[in-house]
Design an enzyme around this catalytic site. Sequence first.
Site, PDB file in Angstrom:
ATOM      1  N   TRP A  19       0.819  -1.218   0.000  1.00  0.00           N
ATOM      2  CA  TRP A  19       0.000   0.000   0.000  1.00  0.00           C
ATOM      3  C   TRP A  19       0.850   1.265   0.000  1.00  0.00           C
ATOM      4  O   TRP A  19       1.829   1.368   0.738  1.00  0.00           O
ATOM      5  CB  TRP A  19      -0.879   0.004   1.248  1.00  0.00           C
ATOM      6  CG  TRP A  19      -1.541   1.321   1.517  1.00  0.00           C
ATOM      7  CD1 TRP A  19      -1.022   2.379   2.198  1.00  0.00           C
ATOM      8  CD2 TRP A  19      -2.846   1.712   1.074  1.00  0.00           C
ATOM      9  NE1 TRP A  19      -1.920   3.419   2.211  1.00  0.00           N
ATOM     10  CE2 TRP A  19      -3.050   3.039   1.539  1.00  0.00           C
ATOM     11  CE3 TRP A  19      -3.860   1.083   0.336  1.00  0.00           C
ATOM     12  CZ2 TRP A  19      -4.225   3.745   1.297  1.00  0.00           C
ATOM     13  CZ3 TRP A  19      -5.035   1.790   0.105  1.00  0.00           C
ATOM     14  CH2 TRP A  19      -5.210   3.103   0.573  1.00  0.00           C
ATOM     15  N   MET A  20       0.400   2.270  -0.790  1.00  0.00           N
ATOM     16  CA  MET A  20       1.010   3.608  -0.763  1.00  0.00           C
ATOM     17  C   MET A  20      -0.089   4.658  -0.787  1.00  0.00           C
ATOM     18  O   MET A  20      -1.049   4.526  -1.536  1.00  0.00           O
ATOM     19  CB  MET A  20       1.913   3.771  -1.994  1.00  0.00           C
ATOM     20  CG  MET A  20       2.471   5.186  -2.170  1.00  0.00           C
ATOM     21  SD  MET A  20       3.651   5.308  -3.554  1.00  0.00           S
ATOM     22  CE  MET A  20       2.522   5.365  -4.954  1.00  0.00           C
ATOM     23  N   ASP A  22      -0.118   9.185   0.483  1.00  0.00           N
ATOM     24  CA  ASP A  22       0.464  10.516   0.219  1.00  0.00           C
ATOM     25  C   ASP A  22       1.954  10.555  -0.117  1.00  0.00           C
ATOM     26  O   ASP A  22       2.758   9.923   0.576  1.00  0.00           O
ATOM     27  CB  ASP A  22       0.358  11.403   1.467  1.00  0.00           C
ATOM     28  CG  ASP A  22      -0.992  11.390   2.123  1.00  0.00           C
ATOM     29  OD1 ASP A  22      -1.916  10.782   1.584  1.00  0.00           O
ATOM     30  OD2 ASP A  22      -1.108  12.003   3.202  1.00  0.00           O
ATOM     31  N   TRP A  46      -4.227   0.204   4.009  1.00  0.00           N
ATOM     32  CA  TRP A  46      -3.668   1.250   4.854  1.00  0.00           C
ATOM     33  C   TRP A  46      -3.352   0.673   6.238  1.00  0.00           C
ATOM     34  O   TRP A  46      -4.137  -0.098   6.788  1.00  0.00           O
ATOM     35  CB  TRP A  46      -4.666   2.405   4.970  1.00  0.00           C
ATOM     36  CG  TRP A  46      -4.119   3.595   5.674  1.00  0.00           C
ATOM     37  CD1 TRP A  46      -3.416   4.628   5.123  1.00  0.00           C
ATOM     38  CD2 TRP A  46      -4.227   3.878   7.076  1.00  0.00           C
ATOM     39  NE1 TRP A  46      -3.081   5.527   6.095  1.00  0.00           N
ATOM     40  CE2 TRP A  46      -3.548   5.096   7.294  1.00  0.00           C
ATOM     41  CE3 TRP A  46      -4.792   3.218   8.168  1.00  0.00           C
ATOM     42  CZ2 TRP A  46      -3.458   5.684   8.556  1.00  0.00           C
ATOM     43  CZ3 TRP A  46      -4.697   3.796   9.421  1.00  0.00           C
ATOM     44  CH2 TRP A  46      -4.038   5.021   9.609  1.00  0.00           C
ATOM     45  N   PHE A  78       3.086   9.458  10.122  1.00  0.00           N
ATOM     46  CA  PHE A  78       2.172  10.060   9.152  1.00  0.00           C
ATOM     47  C   PHE A  78       2.926  11.062   8.282  1.00  0.00           C
ATOM     48  O   PHE A  78       4.137  11.220   8.371  1.00  0.00           O
ATOM     49  CB  PHE A  78       1.003  10.729   9.887  1.00  0.00           C
ATOM     50  CG  PHE A  78      -0.175   9.819  10.156  1.00  0.00           C
ATOM     51  CD1 PHE A  78      -0.033   8.440  10.211  1.00  0.00           C
ATOM     52  CD2 PHE A  78      -1.447  10.353  10.365  1.00  0.00           C
ATOM     53  CE1 PHE A  78      -1.126   7.600  10.451  1.00  0.00           C
ATOM     54  CE2 PHE A  78      -2.547   9.537  10.614  1.00  0.00           C
ATOM     55  CZ  PHE A  78      -2.392   8.159  10.653  1.00  0.00           C
ATOM     56  N   SER A  79       2.155  11.769   7.471  1.00  0.00           N
ATOM     57  CA  SER A  79       2.741  12.637   6.437  1.00  0.00           C
ATOM     58  C   SER A  79       3.565  13.784   6.990  1.00  0.00           C
ATOM     59  O   SER A  79       3.366  14.229   8.124  1.00  0.00           O
ATOM     60  CB  SER A  79       1.631  13.179   5.543  1.00  0.00           C
ATOM     61  OG  SER A  79       1.175  12.142   4.705  1.00  0.00           O
ATOM     62  N   ARG A 152      -1.865  17.724  12.065  1.00  0.00           N
ATOM     63  CA  ARG A 152      -0.910  16.899  11.292  1.00  0.00           C
ATOM     64  C   ARG A 152      -0.433  17.539   9.993  1.00  0.00           C
ATOM     65  O   ARG A 152      -0.804  18.621   9.633  1.00  0.00           O
ATOM     66  CB  ARG A 152      -1.543  15.544  11.003  1.00  0.00           C
ATOM     67  CG  ARG A 152      -2.830  15.586  10.193  1.00  0.00           C
ATOM     68  CD  ARG A 152      -3.326  14.156   9.963  1.00  0.00           C
ATOM     69  NE  ARG A 152      -4.537  14.075   9.161  1.00  0.00           N
ATOM     70  CZ  ARG A 152      -5.753  13.969   9.677  1.00  0.00           C
ATOM     71  NH1 ARG A 152      -5.950  13.944  10.966  1.00  0.00           N
ATOM     72  NH2 ARG A 152      -6.802  13.888   8.858  1.00  0.00           N
ATOM     73  N   ASP A 153       0.439  16.765   9.316  1.00  0.00           N
ATOM     74  CA  ASP A 153       0.915  17.049   7.958  1.00  0.00           C
ATOM     75  C   ASP A 153       1.769  18.312   7.858  1.00  0.00           C
ATOM     76  O   ASP A 153       1.489  19.205   7.043  1.00  0.00           O
ATOM     77  CB  ASP A 153      -0.270  17.106   6.971  1.00  0.00           C
ATOM     78  CG  ASP A 153      -1.097  15.826   6.980  1.00  0.00           C
ATOM     79  OD1 ASP A 153      -0.627  14.821   7.548  1.00  0.00           O
ATOM     80  OD2 ASP A 153      -2.220  15.837   6.434  1.00  0.00           O
ATOM     81  N   GLU A 207      -6.328  18.506   4.886  1.00  0.00           N
ATOM     82  CA  GLU A 207      -5.101  17.737   5.072  1.00  0.00           C
ATOM     83  C   GLU A 207      -3.999  18.303   4.176  1.00  0.00           C
ATOM     84  O   GLU A 207      -4.278  19.014   3.208  1.00  0.00           O
ATOM     85  CB  GLU A 207      -5.349  16.257   4.722  1.00  0.00           C
ATOM     86  CG  GLU A 207      -6.440  15.624   5.602  1.00  0.00           C
ATOM     87  CD  GLU A 207      -6.659  14.134   5.352  1.00  0.00           C
ATOM     88  OE1 GLU A 207      -6.781  13.393   6.326  1.00  0.00           O
ATOM     89  OE2 GLU A 207      -6.722  13.714   4.185  1.00  0.00           O
ATOM     90  N   TRP A 301      -9.778   8.605  -1.418  1.00  0.00           N
ATOM     91  CA  TRP A 301     -10.153   7.845  -0.216  1.00  0.00           C
ATOM     92  C   TRP A 301     -11.525   7.194  -0.352  1.00  0.00           C
ATOM     93  O   TRP A 301     -11.859   6.281   0.398  1.00  0.00           O
ATOM     94  CB  TRP A 301     -10.102   8.737   1.027  1.00  0.00           C
ATOM     95  CG  TRP A 301      -8.710   8.973   1.530  1.00  0.00           C
ATOM     96  CD1 TRP A 301      -8.039  10.161   1.580  1.00  0.00           C
ATOM     97  CD2 TRP A 301      -7.798   7.991   2.055  1.00  0.00           C
ATOM     98  NE1 TRP A 301      -6.773   9.979   2.093  1.00  0.00           N
ATOM     99  CE2 TRP A 301      -6.606   8.656   2.397  1.00  0.00           C
ATOM    100  CE3 TRP A 301      -7.873   6.615   2.263  1.00  0.00           C
ATOM    101  CZ2 TRP A 301      -5.499   7.999   2.942  1.00  0.00           C
ATOM    102  CZ3 TRP A 301      -6.781   5.950   2.803  1.00  0.00           C
ATOM    103  CH2 TRP A 301      -5.610   6.645   3.139  1.00  0.00           C
TER     104      TRP A 301
HETATM  105  C1  FRU Z   1      -3.964  12.224   3.826  1.00  0.00           C
HETATM  106  C2  FRU Z   1      -3.691  11.635   5.195  1.00  0.00           C
HETATM  107  C3  FRU Z   1      -2.863  12.596   6.017  1.00  0.00           C
HETATM  108  C4  FRU Z   1      -2.182  11.676   6.994  1.00  0.00           C
HETATM  109  C5  FRU Z   1      -1.942  10.457   6.140  1.00  0.00           C
HETATM  110  C6  FRU Z   1      -1.998   9.161   6.892  1.00  0.00           C
HETATM  111  O1  FRU Z   1      -4.281  11.282   2.848  1.00  0.00           O
HETATM  112  O2  FRU Z   1      -4.923  11.331   5.832  1.00  0.00           O
HETATM  113  O3  FRU Z   1      -3.623  13.619   6.624  1.00  0.00           O
HETATM  114  O4  FRU Z   1      -1.018  12.228   7.505  1.00  0.00           O
HETATM  115  O5  FRU Z   1      -2.916  10.462   5.127  1.00  0.00           O
HETATM  116  O6  FRU Z   1      -1.612   8.092   6.082  1.00  0.00           O
END
Ligand code: FRU
Length: 499
Positions: A19-20, A22, A46, A78-79, A152-153, A207, A301
Amino acid sequence: GPATEQWRPAIHYTPARNWMNDPNGLIWHDGVYHLFYQYNPSASHWGNMSWGHATSSDLVHWKEQPVAMANNTREEIFSGSIVFDKRNTSGLAVNGKPALVAVYTSVFKEGSGHESGVQAQSLAYSTDNGRTWKAYAKNPVLTLRPESKNFRDPKVSWYAPGGYWLMTTVVADAHVVKIYKSSNLIDWEFLSDFGPAGVAGNGVLWEMPDLFPLPLDGDANRPMWVMLVNINPGSIAGGSGVQYFVGTFDGKTFNAENLPVQGADLSEHRWLDHGADYYAAGTFADAPDGRRVTIAWMSNWDYADRVPTSPWRGAMALPRDLALRTIDGVPRLVSTPAREYLALVNGVAASRWKALTVRSTTKPLDLANRTAPQDIDLVVEPYTAKRAGIVVAAAADGSRQTRVYYDTKAGTLTVDRTRSGDTDFSPKLSGRHIVYLPLNQGKIHLKVVLDKSSLEVFAADGRTVITDLVFPKAGDDRISLFAEDGEARFSDIAVRPVR
Ligand code: FRU
């Protein structure tokens, strides 16, 4: 499931297996583009979130590298983003070698010594060109407890006019981008909030923000600032998508200009791509020549976990060069395939047709080699036809096909994947993606980049892009032009098989 190598993209990045999602840590460093990404090292759904890694010198050919940062007993990874700390502001240099510093979101686990499930920003550093990473000893460097867990992110960049680092992050469910500054990547000072704005309704998540300057109309003296905000769900084609804002940034606050009125139709907002499969877009740090190159996860998603590929799941869209142009009085992002890709395909011999007229019929293009990937340029003049366009990945009897067409009366461009092959794996896959786009002197230029399980339609020199996954049946490779209820004219057609 059984292997589906017939759908393995040839000119888009996929990991060999698993799986891949972001793209993460996008940076050009020492002549190499680094693409890290959300990766599950042990399954094709995921979970176990880690950073996979791939490298390229030309944005076209990618080489998968060992997993860079692995999910562990303390945290999911996470990202986030990567910067090159060439002045050693962080003190993380090793033996005088400045570090690449990754700023990512830790999602803490039970027993980690942190409240479990909380998302906070952490650092890791590498002094071997991103191959191996060490976690910073005092992680996390930034949390938003007790205010929020959904924080996040982080996207970090060097703000040259102020001589400090900037970080943008989201409070995903509050529709807010938070902006911070730092002199050392470790201590962060809050600057301002951006949002809610644009598409920010109940249930929508914000995000993967990205804030960067771009010259307007190529004029280096007129930099504007662009804020990408990836949203899910609620995007223009349903589910996940990238909205963007253009405005000013004074080192502290981002001010968006030309915002649509509250409650405006989705089409009034600005979208980086109008297809269903372009998400988590971000831009490369330190790209040479002031380029702003973006890459995105080519999925949604809404159905990402059901995409029928095996043993991998998830692909990246083509890297694209971004520019900011005034269109109808408003600055808009224009996307073109990365110039390295264009140079590569332009070196391939094309099947060409100078001009073709099609009247109320479908006219197959006689190609010696129809196998995807194909790079297709054409100018469509719908003329008296109700609809005119191109059919790709079609069965010999037309029962399965993907249609790209202009609707003369509506003034819209459409990608229709309702009969594109395997569409049953999700009720949300089937559909049409439509964008309003005026003709120019009665014509529209299209560039269709067709790979084994995707198409990207760059329309009107990149002012609109529609990116969609499709899963054609093996052998469904017919390409035709068509006109409905009238005459359409096609010109400057060039079809190039890409190796
Ligand atoms: C976006 C997201 C980010 C999060 C990551 C988790 O697709 O939901 O907000 O960091 O994927 O895999």
